[in-house]
Design an enzyme around this catalytic site. Structure first.
Site, PDB file in Angstrom:
ATOM      1  N   HIS A  77      41.722  33.297  47.715  1.00  0.00           N
ATOM      2  CA  HIS A  77      41.466  32.220  46.759  1.00  0.00           C
ATOM      3  C   HIS A  77      41.724  30.846  47.335  1.00  0.00           C
ATOM      4  O   HIS A  77      42.512  30.685  48.270  1.00  0.00           O
ATOM      5  CB  HIS A  77      42.385  32.376  45.544  1.00  0.00           C
ATOM      6  CG  HIS A  77      41.997  33.495  44.631  1.00  0.00           C
ATOM      7  ND1 HIS A  77      41.000  33.378  43.704  1.00  0.00           N
ATOM      8  CD2 HIS A  77      42.466  34.756  44.521  1.00  0.00           C
ATOM      9  CE1 HIS A  77      40.865  34.521  43.060  1.00  0.00           C
ATOM     10  NE2 HIS A  77      41.747  35.385  43.542  1.00  0.00           N
ATOM     11  N   HIS A 123      44.806  37.668  39.577  1.00  0.00           N
ATOM     12  CA  HIS A 123      46.185  38.055  39.877  1.00  0.00           C
ATOM     13  C   HIS A 123      47.161  36.985  39.380  1.00  0.00           C
ATOM     14  O   HIS A 123      48.239  37.301  38.874  1.00  0.00           O
ATOM     15  CB  HIS A 123      46.372  38.271  41.379  1.00  0.00           C
ATOM     16  CG  HIS A 123      45.924  39.616  41.855  1.00  0.00           C
ATOM     17  ND1 HIS A 123      44.603  39.975  41.955  1.00  0.00           N
ATOM     18  CD2 HIS A 123      46.646  40.707  42.243  1.00  0.00           C
ATOM     19  CE1 HIS A 123      44.522  41.220  42.399  1.00  0.00           C
ATOM     20  NE2 HIS A 123      45.744  41.691  42.584  1.00  0.00           N
TER      21      HIS A 123
HETATM   22  C1  LIG Z   1      44.383  52.652  34.788  1.00  0.00           C
HETATM   23  C2  LIG Z   1      43.681  53.101  33.571  1.00  0.00           C
HETATM   24  C3  LIG Z   1      44.222  54.211  32.830  1.00  0.00           C
HETATM   25  C4  LIG Z   1      42.610  52.476  33.138  1.00  0.00           C
HETATM   26  C5  LIG Z   1      41.983  51.407  33.916  1.00  0.00           C
HETATM   27  C6  LIG Z   1      41.326  50.447  33.015  1.00  0.00           C
HETATM   28  C7  LIG Z   1      40.502  49.557  33.822  1.00  0.00           C
HETATM   29  C8  LIG Z   1      39.028  49.715  33.798  1.00  0.00           C
HETATM   30  C9  LIG Z   1      41.080  48.610  34.545  1.00  0.00           C
HETATM   31  C10 LIG Z   1      40.347  47.692  35.434  1.00  0.00           C
HETATM   32  C11 LIG Z   1      41.322  47.110  36.367  1.00  0.00           C
HETATM   33  C12 LIG Z   1      40.658  46.263  37.397  1.00  0.00           C
HETATM   34  C13 LIG Z   1      39.595  46.845  38.245  1.00  0.00           C
HETATM   35  C14 LIG Z   1      41.035  45.013  37.499  1.00  0.00           C
HETATM   36  C15 LIG Z   1      40.519  44.069  38.492  1.00  0.00           C
HETATM   37  C16 LIG Z   1      41.692  43.487  39.222  1.00  0.00           C
HETATM   38  C17 LIG Z   1      41.231  42.535  40.270  1.00  0.00           C
HETATM   39  C18 LIG Z   1      40.782  43.062  41.547  1.00  0.00           C
HETATM   40  C19 LIG Z   1      41.222  41.233  39.993  1.00  0.00           C
HETATM   41  C20 LIG Z   1      40.813  40.209  40.957  1.00  0.00           C
HETATM   42  O1  LIG Z   1      41.920  39.388  41.146  1.00  0.00           O
HETATM   43  P1  LIG Z   1      41.743  38.005  41.882  1.00  0.00           P
HETATM   44  O2  LIG Z   1      43.125  37.422  41.928  1.00  0.00           O
HETATM   45  O3  LIG Z   1      41.215  38.281  43.231  1.00  0.00           O
HETATM   46  O4  LIG Z   1      40.828  37.183  41.046  1.00  0.00           O
END
Ligand SMILES: CC(C)=CCC/C(C)=C/CC/C(C)=C/CC/C(C)=C/COP(=O)(O)O
Length: 276
Positions: free
Chosen positions: A241, A199
């Site tokens: 985090h 994020h």
């Molecule tokens: C929305 C469309 C049309 C397609 C999606 C494409 C796709 C597979 C996106 C994946 C997005 C996703 C699951 C991202 C992860 C985000 C996340 C939870 C990150 C963790 O963040 P953190 O700050 O905890 O490290």
């Protein structure tokens, strides 16, 4: 009869035992009922060490080898740590302390527990899915080639961010803080790891992207900056985090933006993509 300190120093100079490693304070395994800690206390005692070395030095080195094999490396602490070791341990200690202090929305019962739903909304605002879906929608709706170029590069940046963060998380494999509740929506398997914060990378990269490529009024520019800071802060407040995960993530997001600028996709660099 030399004092134990003198005899230990004398032993250390020629003795493989001077590499003897102690249990890390971090693991806190000093429980008398814990066979690992009991084994270490007995064998770490200067009396025991001196006797066993004088009696059979080969037995002592065998014992040491066995101990080192039985302990995972991260459970050990060097007897003569370098300046870097000390600096890193201190940073880690401050990081863990600050992370715990700032995790005020980690649970409903935490000191700012009532703000948790709001923080989760902030979390969603920095999630990959709304950003990727929004970019695809804008790409579909855009009727100017300049607009399509900017949105295509934003999409490229968001996908690159997912890949780079996934790679670093997979390499570093740092666990999320113990007080985190894993109730995030739509995560990949590497998202069980916390370094760096995805994020924070996204918030830093997207905010820089918007500030540089969109024509925005000053109040909106300030809001964009505040949003990036709030998303990053919320990661620690939600207990997702450690502070260092977010700080590094924010830095990494800025670097990723530099990469996107360097490899900017334009009709001249990638004509096929812009003919669609
Ligand atoms: C929305 C469309 C049309 C397609 C999606 C494409 C796709 C597979 C996106 C994946 C997005 C996703 C699951 C991202 C992860 C985000 C996340 C939870 C990150 C963790 O963040 P953190 O700050 O905890 O490290």
């Amino acid at each position: 009869m030399p004092s134990p300190r003198v005899s230990r120093a004398a032993n250390n100079s020629a003795n493989p035992m001077n590499k003897l490693e102690f249990m890390s304070l971090l693991t806190n395994r000093t429980n008398a009922s814990d066979p690992v800690s009991v084994r270490h206390r007995t064998s770490d005692s200067p009396v025991h060490r001196k006797d066993s070395f004088n009696a059979t030095s080969s037995t002592a080195s065998q014992q040491q080898q066995q101990q080192q094999q039985q302990l995972p490396e991260e459970d050990c602490m060097k007897l003569n740590p370098s300046f870097l070791d000390i600096a890193l341990s201190s940073l880690l200690a401050v990081d863990l302390w600050l992370t715990k202090k700032m995790g005020v929305c980690a649970r409903e019962g935490s000191s700012w527990g009532s703000a948790r739903p709001l923080m989760k909304l902030v979390e969603i605002s920095g999630h990959g899915i709304p950003w990727i879906a929004g970019s695809l929608y804008c790409l579909y709706k855009s009727d100017s080639s300049a607009g399509r170029e900017v949105i295509l590069n934003l999409l490229f940046a968001l996908l690159l961010d997912l890949v780079l963060v996934g790679i670093v998380k997979g390499i570093v494999k740092r666990r999320r803080p113990v007080h985190n509740r894993m109730d995030m929506f739509a995560t990949f398997s590497v998202d069980k790891y916390s370094f760096p914060s995805g994020h924070a990378t996204r918030a830093a990269m997207v905010s820089r992207f918007m500030l540089n490529h969109l024509v925005l009024a000053v109040p909106v520019r300030i809001l964009v900056m505040l949003w990036a800071i709030l998303v990053s802060l919320s990661r620690v407040m939600l207990g997702r985090h450690n502070v260092t995960d977010v700080a590094f993530g924010f830095f990494m997001g800025h670097m990723q933006y530099g990469l996107i600028e360097y490899f900017w996709l334009s009709p001249s660099t990638l004509p096929a993509l812009f003919r669609m």
